[in-house]
Design an enzyme around this catalytic site. Structure first.
Site, PDB file in Angstrom:
ATOM      1  CD  GLN A   1     -43.195  -7.344 -26.514  1.00 14.97           C
ATOM      2  OE1 GLN A   1     -43.983  -7.756 -25.672  1.00 14.97           O
ATOM      3  NE2 GLN A   1     -42.100  -6.674 -26.198  1.00 14.97           N
TER       4      GLN A   1
ATOM      5  CG  ASP B   1     -44.701 -17.743 -31.751  1.00 16.79           C
ATOM      6  OD1 ASP B   1     -45.647 -17.128 -32.305  1.00 16.79           O
ATOM      7  OD2 ASP B   1     -44.550 -17.767 -30.512  1.00 16.79           O
TER       8      ASP B   1
ATOM      9  CG  HIS C   1     -39.535  -7.976 -31.814  1.00 13.85           C
ATOM     10  ND1 HIS C   1     -39.696  -8.413 -30.508  1.00 13.85           N
ATOM     11  CD2 HIS C   1     -39.419  -6.630 -31.737  1.00 13.85           C
ATOM     12  CE1 HIS C   1     -39.678  -7.366 -29.693  1.00 13.85           C
ATOM     13  NE2 HIS C   1     -39.522  -6.281 -30.421  1.00 13.85           N
TER      14      HIS C   1
ATOM     15  CB  CYS D   1     -26.108 -10.948 -54.044  1.00 14.02           C
ATOM     16  SG  CYS D   1     -25.867 -11.385 -52.314  1.00 14.02           S
TER      17      CYS D   1
END
Length: 294
Positions: free
Chosen positions: A119, A122, A137, A200
Site C-alpha cells: 500500500q 515509497d 497505490h 500537450c
C-alpha cells in the site's frame, strides 16, 4: 487467533518471553506454507524514517491525504500540494530500506515469499531487492500527465518547480512529512507556480499514485489477485487495513480458506479474521523470523 502485545516491551523489541506464543504461532504458520504473499502498509517503513498515518487505535494522526477530486478540480489545491511536496518528498526520496524490507527480500530469495502487495508509494521493497512487487497505490517517484498519460520521473518535475519558485527552495520552516510525500505546512500558496505538461500544453501533472477517493486500477487489482492465487497464505505487515483497498485481500483470503497472519502495532480492521497476530515492530519481528527459519 493468537494475539500477544500492547505493552511497552512488545513495542520496543521482539521479546521471546513476552510474545513467545504469537511468535511461535507465526513461525509455525510460515513453516507450514510453501508460498506466502505479503501485504505491507505504512508501518513497515517507519523504521526508515517515513511516518505512518494512523495511531495504535487506527485513528488518523494527521489530516487525511489530499482528495483526488479536489486535486483535479481546484488549481489552489494543486498549488498547496506541490508547494508542500517540495519539502515532504525529500523524506521519501532519501529514505533507505530497513531490516523489514530486507527480510522480506531474503524470504523471497529463499522461495518462501511469493511476492509483495504494498500500500506504500515509497519504492523501498524494490530498493531492498524484492523482485515481485505490486504497487497497489502507485509510485511517488513518478508523475503522470492527466490529459494524455505521459509519465516522467518526479525529480524532473521538482527541478522545474524549483526553477519556477526559487523562493520556496530555501523553505526551512519545521514541517512534518507524510507517507505520500506531502508535508504539514500552512502558508499562502497563491503565488506558487505549478507548470503544466510541456508536451500537450495544459495537462495537469499528478503523482502517479492513487489519491484518497480514487480507485485502484483494475489491472493492478488483477495482478494482486494473481499473486494471492499463487500463494497459500497471506502475511499482513504494518497496516491497520482501515482502507478497503488492502482490507479486501484479507477478506478474500479468509473466504477461500487461505490463512492470514499479521505483524502490526495496534488495532486493525481485520483483527477478528487473523489466524495469528503479533504486535511488534515489523523490522525486529521479521528479522527474528528470518533468523528462526535458519
Amino acid at each position: 487467533m493468537t494475539n500477544v502485545g500492547g505493552g511497552s516491551e512488545a513495542r520496543t523489541c521482539v521479546n521471546r518471553d513476552a510474545s513467545a506464543s504469537a511468535m511461535d504461532a507465526l513461525y509455525a504458520l510460515v513453516c507450514r506454507h510453501r508460498r506466502i504473499a505479503v501485504l505491507s502498509g505504512a508501518g513497515i517503513s517507519t523504521a526508515s524514517g517515513i511516518p505512518d498515518y494512523r495511531d495504535a487505535q487506527g485513528e488518523w494522526k494527521r489530516s487525511p491525504p489530499i482528495d483526488h477530486r479536489d486535486f483535479m478540480s481546484r488549481h489552489a489545491s494543486r498549488q498547496r500540494y506541490w508547494a508542500r511536496a517540495m519539502i515532504g518528498f525529500r523524506v521519501l526520496n532519501e529514505a533507505s530500506p530497513n531490516a523489514a524490507h530486507r527480510a522480506i527480500a531474503e524470504l523471497e530469495r529463499r522461495g518462501k515469499v511469493s511476492g509483495v502487495i504494498t500500500q506504500n508509494v515509497d519504492g523501498l521493497h524494490q530498493r531492498a531487492g524484492t523482485r515481485r512487487v505490486i504497487d497497489l497505490h502507485g509510485r511517488a517517484d513518478l508523475v503522470v500527465c492527466m490529459s494524455w498519460g505521459a509519465r516522467q520521473m518526479r525529480h524532473a518535475l521538482h527541478d522545474e518547480l524549483a526553477r519556477c519558485n526559487p523562493q520556496w527552495v530555501a523553505q526551512t520552516s519545521p514541517v512534518r512529512p507524510a507517507p505520500d510525500g506531502d508535508a504539514d505546512l500552512e502558508a499562502d500558496f497563491s503565488s506558487f507556480r505549478v507548470p503544466s505538461c510541456g508536451r500537450c500544453g495544459d495537462g495537469i501533472w499528478k503523482p502517479d499514485v492513487v489519491f484518497f477517493g480514487d480507485n485502484v486500477p483494475a489491472a493492478t487489482l488483477a495482478s494482486a489477485r494473481g499473486l494471492l492465487e499463487d500463494s497459500d497464505a497471506l502475511l499482513v505487515v504494518g497496516s491497520s487495513l482501515m482502507v478497503y483497498s488492502g482490507f479486501r485481500f484479507v477478506r478474500e483470503s479468509v473466504k477461500v480458506g487461505r490463512p492470514v497472519a499479521c505483524i502490526n502495532l495496534g488495532r486493525t480492521r481485520a483483527d477478528e479474521l487473523f489466524d495469528v497476530k503479533l504486535e511488534a515492530p515489523a523490522d525486529q519481528a521479521l528479522e527474528a523470523l528470518v533468523r528462526d527459519l535458519g
